[in-house]
Design an enzyme around this catalytic site. Structure first.
Site, PDB file in Angstrom:
ATOM      1  N   ARG A 235      -2.069  18.401 -13.817  1.00  0.00           N
ATOM      2  CA  ARG A 235      -0.626  18.492 -13.582  1.00  0.00           C
ATOM      3  C   ARG A 235       0.064  17.132 -13.521  1.00  0.00           C
ATOM      4  O   ARG A 235       1.275  17.036 -13.592  1.00  0.00           O
ATOM      5  CB  ARG A 235      -0.374  19.256 -12.264  1.00  0.00           C
TER       6      ARG A 235
ATOM      7  N   GLN B 173     -20.554  16.108 -10.184  1.00  0.00           N
ATOM      8  CA  GLN B 173     -20.199  17.449 -10.664  1.00  0.00           C
ATOM      9  C   GLN B 173     -19.797  17.276 -12.131  1.00  0.00           C
ATOM     10  O   GLN B 173     -18.629  17.056 -12.449  1.00  0.00           O
ATOM     11  CB  GLN B 173     -19.032  18.024  -9.842  1.00  0.00           C
TER      12      GLN B 173
ATOM     13  N   SER C   1     -10.241  16.982   0.819  1.00  0.00           N
ATOM     14  CA  SER C   1      -9.795  16.922  -0.577  1.00  0.00           C
ATOM     15  C   SER C   1      -9.371  15.506  -0.903  1.00  0.00           C
ATOM     16  O   SER C   1      -8.585  14.907  -0.172  1.00  0.00           O
ATOM     17  CB  SER C   1      -8.603  17.866  -0.804  1.00  0.00           C
ATOM     18  N   GLY C   2      -9.870  15.004  -2.031  1.00  0.00           N
ATOM     19  CA  GLY C   2      -9.514  13.653  -2.460  1.00  0.00           C
ATOM     20  C   GLY C   2      -8.034  13.502  -2.749  1.00  0.00           C
ATOM     21  O   GLY C   2      -7.523  12.389  -2.847  1.00  0.00           O
TER      22      GLY C   2
ATOM     23  N   ASN D 294       0.486 -30.274 -17.419  1.00  0.00           N
ATOM     24  CA  ASN D 294      -0.914 -30.084 -17.038  1.00  0.00           C
ATOM     25  C   ASN D 294      -1.785 -29.590 -18.183  1.00  0.00           C
ATOM     26  O   ASN D 294      -2.991 -29.549 -18.062  1.00  0.00           O
ATOM     27  CB  ASN D 294      -1.010 -29.108 -15.855  1.00  0.00           C
TER      28      ASN D 294
ATOM     29  N   SER E 119      14.255 -37.745 -10.730  1.00  0.00           N
ATOM     30  CA  SER E 119      14.629 -36.523 -11.435  1.00  0.00           C
ATOM     31  C   SER E 119      14.221 -36.564 -12.902  1.00  0.00           C
ATOM     32  O   SER E 119      14.209 -37.625 -13.521  1.00  0.00           O
ATOM     33  CB  SER E 119      16.147 -36.323 -11.362  1.00  0.00           C
TER      34      SER E 119
ATOM     35  N   ARG F 126      10.704 -45.069 -19.717  1.00  0.00           N
ATOM     36  CA  ARG F 126      11.816 -44.575 -20.539  1.00  0.00           C
ATOM     37  C   ARG F 126      12.448 -45.759 -21.262  1.00  0.00           C
ATOM     38  O   ARG F 126      12.272 -46.909 -20.872  1.00  0.00           O
ATOM     39  CB  ARG F 126      12.852 -43.874 -19.670  1.00  0.00           C
TER      40      ARG F 126
HETATM   41  C1  UD1 Z   1      -6.725  23.914  -3.467  1.00  0.00           C
HETATM   42  C2  UD1 Z   1      -7.010  25.240  -2.760  1.00  0.00           C
HETATM   43  C3  UD1 Z   1      -5.700  25.798  -2.200  1.00  0.00           C
HETATM   44  C4  UD1 Z   1      -5.070  24.776  -1.264  1.00  0.00           C
HETATM   45  C5  UD1 Z   1      -4.893  23.420  -1.971  1.00  0.00           C
HETATM   46  C6  UD1 Z   1      -4.451  22.379  -0.960  1.00  0.00           C
HETATM   47  C7  UD1 Z   1      -8.852  26.227  -4.037  1.00  0.00           C
HETATM   48  C8  UD1 Z   1      -9.266  27.278  -4.998  1.00  0.00           C
HETATM   49  N1  UD1 Z   1      -7.561  26.186  -3.722  1.00  0.00           N
HETATM   50  O1  UD1 Z   1      -5.881  24.194  -4.568  1.00  0.00           O
HETATM   51  O2  UD1 Z   1      -5.946  26.990  -1.485  1.00  0.00           O
HETATM   52  O3  UD1 Z   1      -3.810  25.248  -0.800  1.00  0.00           O
HETATM   53  O4  UD1 Z   1      -6.142  22.986  -2.551  1.00  0.00           O
HETATM   54  O5  UD1 Z   1      -4.186  21.142  -1.550  1.00  0.00           O
HETATM   55  O6  UD1 Z   1      -9.689  25.492  -3.564  1.00  0.00           O
HETATM   56  N2  UD1 Z   1     -12.016  19.376  -7.359  1.00  0.00           N
HETATM   57  C9  UD1 Z   1     -13.319  19.067  -7.636  1.00  0.00           C
HETATM   58  N3  UD1 Z   1     -13.993  19.787  -8.566  1.00  0.00           N
HETATM   59  C10 UD1 Z   1     -13.429  20.837  -9.219  1.00  0.00           C
HETATM   60  C11 UD1 Z   1     -12.094  21.164  -8.934  1.00  0.00           C
HETATM   61  C12 UD1 Z   1     -11.413  20.426  -7.988  1.00  0.00           C
HETATM   62  O7  UD1 Z   1     -13.889  18.131  -7.065  1.00  0.00           O
HETATM   63  O8  UD1 Z   1     -14.107  21.449 -10.053  1.00  0.00           O
HETATM   64  C13 UD1 Z   1     -11.302  18.567  -6.365  1.00  0.00           C
HETATM   65  C14 UD1 Z   1     -10.048  17.934  -6.930  1.00  0.00           C
HETATM   66  O9  UD1 Z   1     -10.329  16.638  -7.427  1.00  0.00           O
HETATM   67  C15 UD1 Z   1      -9.126  17.866  -5.723  1.00  0.00           C
HETATM   68  C16 UD1 Z   1      -9.596  19.030  -4.853  1.00  0.00           C
HETATM   69  O10 UD1 Z   1     -10.874  19.402  -5.331  1.00  0.00           O
HETATM   70  O11 UD1 Z   1      -9.269  16.654  -5.031  1.00  0.00           O
HETATM   71  C17 UD1 Z   1      -8.645  20.218  -4.926  1.00  0.00           C
HETATM   72  O12 UD1 Z   1      -8.572  20.678  -6.256  1.00  0.00           O
HETATM   73  P1  UD1 Z   1      -7.222  21.169  -6.919  1.00  0.00           P
HETATM   74  O13 UD1 Z   1      -7.499  21.592  -8.306  1.00  0.00           O
HETATM   75  O14 UD1 Z   1      -6.152  20.176  -6.709  1.00  0.00           O
HETATM   76  O15 UD1 Z   1      -6.917  22.473  -6.038  1.00  0.00           O
HETATM   77  P2  UD1 Z   1      -5.509  23.114  -5.712  1.00  0.00           P
HETATM   78  O16 UD1 Z   1      -5.037  23.859  -6.871  1.00  0.00           O
HETATM   79  O17 UD1 Z   1      -4.609  22.087  -5.146  1.00  0.00           O
HETATM   80 CA    CA Z   2      -4.609  19.870  -5.042  1.00  0.00          CA
END
Ligand code: UD1
Ligand code: CA
Length: 474
Positions: free
Chosen positions: A18, A77, A109-110, A399, A418, A453
């Site tokens: 996104r 992963q 979550s990252g 320089n 100057s 000069r």
């Molecule tokens: C997810 C949650 C949602 C929550 C939201 C909050 C799920 C299915 N949904 O949705 O309920 O409200 O977070 O922010 O979990 N990632 C991986 N591997 C993957 C997919 C994602 O490591 O295969 C990591 C992404 O890098 C990210 C995090 O997981 O840091 C969340 O993934 P993202 O796809 O953003 O989930 P949301 O749609 O935001």
């Molecule tokens: Ca997210």
């Protein structure tokens, strides 16, 4: 906090479709630091780095390189098949490595970067107090669109129990007005989680393994799944689009400005400043609107930083005045110096105490001694300049010979007239004078006057004679 049975997994393998960006989402920055580094910093306040498992996949090498120095462990992963799949990789990692499975696993979550260590501890405490199999950090934002929603077991009561998490696209019409969101941050009893992970399927709108489905599966087994609400909504906001990220960036920078103000710094119109998370500023310093303080910048007390200055990785002492529009990168400025307006201090500029660097002066790899002045239109590069030196308007160091850089050395109390050009390598010893307009190619011994000069020639009456010549057509 005593957390021997706790490890932390950080999901950071996703692409961030996104964002429409080439850069992996977790390496986008807010407050001048990658999202993932914010999350790791919070996690490290709770458990040691070797108990943090960072799940990487999309551009794994790049992400690893960016955060490796923190000492966290990495779990690969290779294909990103959803948040549930990410945790399946953690399970496989433990099976393969033979590492002992921790009693509890906290999942961050990252891309939820404002999470605080206090909140991580709040989740863990609630999790243990309630003896839950899964504890979900939740919040009620003004607009819950896009987030997974929390379906409470007994809505409207104090009971923390949750029946399920339902993703936005799977909400039934009667669930659409559910306001409580899933932050994507959880604590699991590890065994309960691992037992269920292989039972996940991809029968959903995205065709992915949803970690969120684990909630209903645990409830069906008679396990407890509970919610604990975050104190502030901002803390759990995700960063799925650049606009959302800039919203978090503004929130974080405002928090940084407030931290500085709480320590006695005056910041006019703080919403116009751009201040990175790690910047330090001493008490009674005044920061005017539209100033940027970036990276590892440190500013002392009683300074004034005027509008439109951009200061990166620079250390500034006390009582320093930075006038409008200065640009500094990796410079050091001692107490009482006065800079600008429009001074450009490039890397390794070391400005001495009470020295002046004025309008349109560029410095690079320069030591300017205490009380020395270069006030107008100078270029000073690869030079060591002593104390009490006056560099006149327009004087420059030459320089660069087209291939190599050379050093200019100027002793104490030298007067550089100057518009002089000092052709390096060259040494001007202490106390000497350089006549204005000189091109200096040879060393100047201490206490001398050097001219470089052409001597001035004056022809009295020349104009009238010239006009007469023109009139006669000769
Ligand atoms: C997810 C949650 C949602 C929550 C939201 C909050 C799920 C299915 N949904 O949705 O309920 O409200 O977070 O922010 O979990 N990632 C991986 N591997 C993957 C997919 C994602 O490591 O295969 C990591 C992404 O890098 C990210 C995090 O997981 O840091 C969340 O993934 P993202 O796809 O953003 O989930 P949301 O749609 O935001
Ligand atoms: Ca997210």
């Amino acid at each position: 906090m005593n957390t021997p049975g706790l490890s932390i997994a950080i999901m950071a393998a996703g692409k961030g479709t996104r964002l429409k960006s080439k850069r992996p989402k977790v390496l986008h920055e807010i407050g001048g630091r990658a999202l993932l580094l914010h999350v790791i910093a919070a996690a490290r306040e709770v458990v040691p780095a070797d108990q943090i498992y960072c799940i990487i996949g999309h551009e794994a090498d790049r992400v690893r390189a960016a955060v490796e120095a923190t000492g966290v462990e990495f779990v690969l992963q290779p294909e990103q098949r959803g948040t549930g799949h990410a945790l399946q990789m953690v399970k496989a990692f433990f099976a393969l490595s033979g590492e002992e499975v921790p009693q509890n696993l906290l999942v961050l979550s990252g891309d939820v970067p404002l999470i605080r260590p206090e909140t991580i501890q709040q989740i863990y405490k609630a999790h243990r107090r309630e003896n839950a199999a899964m504890t979900i950090l939740t919040a009620i934002p003004t607009d819950p669109t896009g987030y997974g929603r929390i379906i409470r077991a007994e809505p409207g009561t104090q009971t923390p129990d949750v029946n399920a998490i339902v993703e936005q696209k799977s909400l039934r019409p009667d669930q659409l007005d559910t306001q409580e969101i899933n932050s994507g941050i959880y604590c699991f009893r590890t065994k309960a989680l691992f037992d269920k992970l292989d039972l996940l399927d991809t029968k959903n709108a995205h065709g992915e393994f949803y970690l969120t489905d684990i909630a209903a599966m645990l409830v069906a087994d008679g396990e407890r799944v509970i919610a604990t609400q975050a104190e502030s909504v901002d803390e759990v906001l995700g960063a799925n689009t650049i606009a959302e990220m800039m919203h978090l960036d503004a929130a974080m920078r405002l928090a940084t400005a407030r931290r500085l103000m709480a320590n006695g710094v005056t910041i006019f119109r703080p919403e116009t400043t751009v201040i990175d998370a790690e910047v330090e500023v001493g008490a009674d310093t005044v920061i005017e609107p539209y100033v940027q303080l970036l990276g590892a910048t440190k500013i002392g007390s009683d300074c004034r930083i005027r509008s439109y200055s951009v200061i990166q990785d620079t250390v500034i002492g006390d009582n320093v005045t930075v006038r409008n529009g200065c640009i500094m990168d990796t410079a050091t400025i001692a107490d009482g110096a006065i800079l600008g307006p429009y001074a450009h201090l490039r890397p390794e500029s070391r400005i001495g105490a009470a020295a002046h660097v004025g309008n349109f002066v560029e410095t690079k790899k320069v030591t300017l001694g205490a009380g020395s002045k270069a006030n107008h239109l100078n270029y000073l590069g690869d030079a060591v300049i002593g104390a009490g030196v006056n560099v006149g308007a327009g004087a420059i160091t030459c320089n660069y010979d087209g291939a190599r850089k050379h050093q200019t050395t100027i002793g104490d109390n030298v007067f550089v007239g100057s518009d002089s050009t000092l052709v390096a390598p060259v040494t001007i010893e202490s106390g000497s004078y350089i006549a204005a307009g000189s091109c200096i190619t040879d060393d100047v011994p201490s206490g001398s006057l050097a001219f470089g000069r052409a001597r001035q020639v004056v022809k009295p009456g020349w104009v009238a004679a010239h006009e007469k010549t023109l009139k006669n057509g000769k």
